[in-house]
Design an enzyme around this catalytic site. Structure first.
Site, short mmCIF file in Angstrom:
data_model
loop_
_atom_site.label_atom_id
_atom_site.label_comp_id
_atom_site.label_asym_id
_atom_site.label_seq_id
_atom_site.Cartn_x
_atom_site.Cartn_y
_atom_site.Cartn_z
N GLU A 4 30.04 -81.04 -24.60
CA GLU A 4 30.73 -80.29 -23.56
C GLU A 4 30.49 -80.87 -22.17
O GLU A 4 31.33 -80.76 -21.30
CB GLU A 4 30.31 -78.81 -23.60
N GLU A 29 28.96 -72.73 -19.13
CA GLU A 29 30.03 -71.80 -19.48
C GLU A 29 30.79 -72.30 -20.72
O GLU A 29 31.13 -71.54 -21.62
CB GLU A 29 30.98 -71.66 -18.28
ZN LIG Z 1 36.30 -75.92 -17.83
#
Ligand SMILES: [Zn+2]
Length: 1077
Positions: free
Chosen positions: A232, A157
């Site tokens: 990330e 995400e």
């Molecule tokens: Zn997050």
């Protein structure tokens, strides 16, 4: 991702005045992941259908900033339900662009047709809602169940919005935030799905956002570029071979912060215990101990498997062309072939014997170390989907048992004195199977059996006794009110989408969740016919006779934090030991290559792929809220806003707090709570709560403070805020009258509970929102409004709680507290200078005006013997200007640094400051988050007080982050923006200034402007200045913020004791250390 946007959207709705707090709150709503990481309020019957009435205000200082941004905006449906079904618009096509219409229904609750389409080639489903709402919404949802706790869906995400095939921009998300008029831009990972919604009122902007989102989810760069995954997700960091190896990564760090919170471990363990055999036993967000097991190959496979149209559900809503939607989607979907994607969550079979689980959590060595167990009882309610009526009944039942402080089950827990605060909100229907969880925290471990006994015995009692007719009437009114009003700070299209998705995602009928009216009226008549044992049956069959029950005890372990850290260290050492010298060299290289890449901006050619709006697309004049102002007797003022509110009246009464002596300030938040939580002279707490429920949509009372530009003294009011259907306005004003004048302030037991609850809330705030807390401490050194908040809910207040609690224990002490509470009431309650603000349509307003005059006339006048003259707040309330380390058990830091641009740099406000600040925020985001590995980093300029504050959120670094802050002025000076870049920056800023507001938020914003003396003329000047921002303004602002790097700058960090001490080793006398928890 998207803390950034979330913070903005949640606050700008309620403020709008000058966007004052929008920026302060930039990183205040951590991520988007509350759905899986936080114990939720029970909102049965669809994701958010049955909302509890407005939450009581927590003390203003808890948030560290002024109070007015906190209340969620309430939103009446703008389009009232049409009396009969209108004909289907001609623009609707049965077959177009590869889609075939499956089903059409007119949903009277929202006055809209809702269309379900299927994409012929891929089987993708689309719900399309054509209506007149200009706040257009798009969303795509994928089912993403997990079979481990590596956090793949969460990392994906985050990564998806770091560039794509058509939009190869590393900082895609911040680029969109910077340059679009979006009213919502976000992504959320749930336990079993991932959701990407956007909204905008500008059609061109909307289509642009939709295209970016579609390209990003189907063709993200992260599946071919390992570095995005590393950035990330997680990676080994090794700056030089002399340094120790560490883990870095945005999600890794975010989850470390979340796992440091006090409630998270408990919630995790409850889900693990309830769902031992399916995906819910894992954490889709990622467990920091497991995240480093994830490989890039697994990550790629996950995307390839689940981010496919055959596993997707799409949503469109608003006033754009419904056929164009199909065309846009098909342009992406037609490139795929249909495929079977197995993505459903297995059903958890109900077990036949109750179980119990004991685990440990990392506790600090605070004063009450041994008093802090969590104890809860939970059930999975069914292994079959519930029918609509049962689900609705369950929602009512939950509200009746737990929905208010007077609700019997909640009250029993509160009154038991077994713990400090209730945990778990009862029923939760957001997963595939509904479950129920309830308990207490702050429990003496020796009492843990008593908590379980209390819950089950109270349930047994309720199963037999049922609920009173008046309680049921109050529940019906409250629930119906919130359904009709559609409260939510989200765009309306998004709320509707989240509701529909709650069933759709499990292959159930999406329409049932948004068509509640018929089910509600049949349920009401069933109740009216005397079939009241509907609740007794539910309690027995779903809870008492259900053996799929789990008791969780979570005990404090002061050693656990150190053990966890040692484990991580050992793991890192082992990993390092297994590496060859060449591998270590490669790692050092990789670390610096990754940093370099992160620090290199996207080239202008790449940025040009996002079509930009023009300044001419922005309206040059401010939007005004219709306002009539009337002077009433005794210096009171009545403000009225004629707006369409679907027959709801919103009303605020503001009373000047300057008449309250400063020594009583710490009691003000408790006073506000007491007004509605102890009953009145003629009613018990239960009767009062039921009357509020029967007659209104909720009443809340809270302190409001804010700096006023150009003035030393702030404004400080007690705000009494309520809403009711137009026909019940007199009842609501009667209620406010009774609460203010006759509320009992003498319930010692309830008061003691409230003190304990507030303490828990503040402690939780420090750990979860450390950045706001630190910013609030800094502001309280220079700004009186912030100092008032600090006194009423900050650290100073927290420190005073133990002595207050002790005082209340003795009879003499309690007498004193009682008379202090009464002293606040008599100081505060006078009609002179009161301000009443109301928002509704003209017909309702004219009726209410007379009622307001009567309401005010019944309050004492300033000449009354009890009245006190308003005084000025003394500078003695300000905190000393100093650096502070606020120490709590945490694995991450929240680092803030600030100075006052008006006082410390002589800066004069110019609208361009908003543009520069927003631009600087994007840079800080890159440095602190992308490079530094923190979850967020930002700056905030308060145009009222002049405070300029840097903040980081869940930050692994401390001194390095301060260095980054100190580089801001040079960065701004180094800029020479092209015309296009300036235009983008201005447009992005206007998106915040013109944030979409629902009617009640408009009325409230107008009140705030009135209180702060902000004129429309001033707003127009600011707007002109924003639109005219030039490179020169960037340099001028750089000069102003120079003072933060200089002698005026002060640092406050929320951190661990070890970290705070290690800073002192490097920089002796750098700060004062304050251990808090
Ligand atoms: Zn997050």
């Amino acid at each position: 991702m998207s803390t950034l946007r979330r913070g903005l959207s949640s606050s700008s709705v309620a403020v709008g005045a000058w966007r004052t707090k929008a920026v302060a709150r930039i990183i205040s709503v951590p991520c988007t992941r509350t759905a899986i990481h936080m114990p939720r309020q029970a909102v049965p019957f669809g994701a958010s259908l049955l909302l509890a009435p407005p939450r009581r205000r927590v003390p203003g200082g808890l948030m560290g900033r002024q109070s007015f941004h906190v209340l969620a905006a309430a939103a009446p449906t703008e389009a009232p339900a049409a009396p009969s079904t209108p004909p289907l618009p001609d623009s609707i096509k049965n077959k177009a662009h590869g889609f075939t219409l499956q089903c059409t229904q007119f949903v009277k609750e929202y006055g809209s047709y809702v269309l379900l389409y299927k994409h012929d080639k891929t089987g993708a489903e689309l719900i399309s809602v054509p209506n007149s709402d200009e706040n257009k919404t798009f969303g795509v949802v994928f089912r993403t169940p997990v079979d481990d706790s590596t956090g793949i869906p969460h990392i994906l995400e985050h990564s998806v919005l770091c560039g794509s095939r058509k939009y190869p921009i590393k900082k895609l998300i911040s680029e969109l935030t910077k340059s679009s008029l979006q009213t919502y831009l976000n992504a959320t990972t749930f336990a079993d799905r991932t959701c990407y919604p956007v909204a905008s009122t500008n059609t061109q902007d909307f289509y642009k956002l939709v295209d970016v989102y579609l390209d990003a989810v189907f063709y993200p760069s992260c599946v071919s570029d390992r570095r995005i995954f590393e950035q990330e997700g997680w990676h080994f960091e090794l700056n030089s071979k002399k340094e120790p190896l560490t883990y870095k990564g945005v999600v890794f760090n975010e989850m470390k912060g979340i796992y440091s919170s006090l409630d998270k471990p408990h919630y995790r363990i409850v889900l693990q215990a309830l769902f031992p055999d399916n995906a819910y036993r894992h954490d889709s967000g990622g467990d920091p101990e497991v995240i480093p097991d994830l490989t890039f190959e697994q990550f790629q496979q996950f995307h390839a498997k689940y981010y496919h149209p055959s596993n997707a559900r799409f949503w469109f809503y608003g006033d754009d062309d419904p056929v164009k939607r199909l065309e846009l989607l098909d342009s992406y979907l037609k490139e795929f072939e249909r495929r079977d994607v197995n993505s459903s969550v297995e059903t958890q079979k109900l077990k036949r014997t109750p179980r119990s689980v004991t685990e440990y959590y990392a506790a600090g060595d605070g004063e009450e170390g041994e008093q802090k167990a969590y104890v809860s009882v939970s059930w999975v309610l069914s292994d079959n989907p519930l029918d609509v009526e049962t689900e609705l009944a369950l929602g009512f039942l939950n509200y009746l048992m737990l929905g208010t402080p007077a609700a019997p089950l909640r009250k029993a827990l509160n009154d038991s004195q077994l713990g400090a605060a209730v945990i778990g909100g009862g029923v939760d229907t957001q997963l595939k199977q509904p479950y129920f969880t309830l308990g207490l925290k702050g429990v003496d471990p020796a009492d843990s059996d008593k908590v379980e006994e209390l819950i089950t015995s109270k349930l047994k009692e309720l199963a037999t006794s049922g609920f009173s007719a008046s309680a049921i009437e109050a529940a019906i009114n409250t629930i119906e009110f919130s359904l009709r009003e559609n409260i939510n700070s989200n765009p309306r299209g998004l709320s509707l989408m989240l509701r529909a998705v709650g069933a759709w995602i499990y292959d159930r009928d999406p329409f049932t969740q948004i068509q509640w009216e018929d089910a509600l009226s049949s349920f009401k008549s069933k109740l009216a016919s005397g079939h009241q044992d509907v609740f007794g049956q539910l309690i027995r069959s779903l809870l008492l006779d259900n053996q799929h029950r789990v008791t969780v005890r979570l005990l404090p372990d002061p050693e656990l934090a150190a053990t966890t850290e040692a484990k991580e260290k050992a793991r890192l050492e082992a990993a390092r030991g297994a590496m060859t010298d060449d591998q270590l060299d490669a790692l050092v290289k990789n670390t610096s290559a990754l940093k370099e890449l992160q620090e290199t901006p996207d080239p202008p050619q790449a940025l040009a792929c996002i079509p930009a709006l023009q300044l001419s697309d922005i309206p040059p004049t401010i939007t005004k809220v219709p306002t009539s102002s009337k002077a009433l007797a005794d210096g009171a003022t009545l403000l009225a806003h004629d707006l369409f509110t679907n027959d709801v009246l919103y009303l605020e009464a503001a009373f000047d707090m300057r008449s309250v002596p400063a020594r009583l300030l710490p009691l003000v938040p408790l006073f506000c709570l007491s007004l509605t939580q102890m009953g009145t002279s003629s009613e018990s707490i239960v009767e009062l709560t039921e009357r509020i429920g029967r007659k209104t949509g909720g009443i809340s009372i809270y302190p409001f403070t804010s700096a006023v530009r150009g003035k030393e003294q702030p404004v400080a009011y007690i705000m009494v805020r309520g809403k009711a259907m137009g026909g019940k306005s007199a009842d609501m004003l009667d209620l406010m009258h009774d609460i203010l004048l006759t509320a009992r302030l003498d319930d010692k037991q309830r008061f003691t509970q409230m003190v304990a609850e507030i303490k828990v809330l503040i402690e939780r705030g420090i750990i979860m929102d450390g950045h706001s807390f630190a910013a609030g401490r800094l502001a309280a050194q220079c700004d009186m409004a912030a100092a008032l908040n600090e006194t009423m809910g900050g650290l100073s207040f927290l420190k005073s709680i133990p002595s207050l609690a002790k005082k209340v224990e003795t009879d003499d002490g309690w007498q004193e507290v009682k008379s202090d509470l009464e002293a606040i009431r008599s100081a505060l309650l006078q009609r002179n200078g009161a301000i009443v603000n109301m928002t509704a349509d003209a017909a309702t307003l004219s009726v209410v005006e007379g009622q307001v005059s009567n309401f005010l006339a019944a309050l004492p006048a300033a000449s009354a013997p009890t009245a006190k003259a308003p005084q000025s707040w003394s500078n003695a309330l300000l905190l000393p200007r100093t650096n502070e380390a606020i120490c709590v058990p945490t694995q991450v830091n929240y680092v803030a640094k600030a100075a006052n641009l008006f006082k410390d740099a002589g800066y004069e406000l110019n609208g361009s400051a908003y543009v520069v600040e927003k631009y600087l925020n994007a840079w800080l985001w890159d440095r602190v988050r992308v490079v530094g590995g923190a979850y967020g980093g930002s700056c905030s300029f308060d145009p009222l007080s002049g405070m300029f504050t840097y903040m980081s959120y869940r930050d692994p670094n401390l001194l390095d982050t301060l260095d980054t802050y100190d580089g801001s002025a040079d960065y701004l000076r180094s800029l020479n923006l092209s015309k296009d870049e300036l235009t983008k920056a201005i447009i992005g800023t206007m998106g915040n200034i013109d944030a979409y507001q629902l009617p009640d938020a408009k009325g409230y914003s107008a009140l705030v402007r009135h209180l702060l003396g902000v004129t429309d003329e001033e707003r127009q000047i600011q707007r002109d200045q924003i639109l005219g921002t030039s490179n020169k303004d960037f340099k001028a602002f750089a000069d102003a913020i120079e003072c933060v790097r200089g002698a005026a700058g002060r640092v406050v960090a929320v951190t661990s004791l070890d970290k705070a001490k290690s800073v002192l080793n490097e920089k002796p006398n750098f700060w004062e250390i304050k251990s808090v928890l």
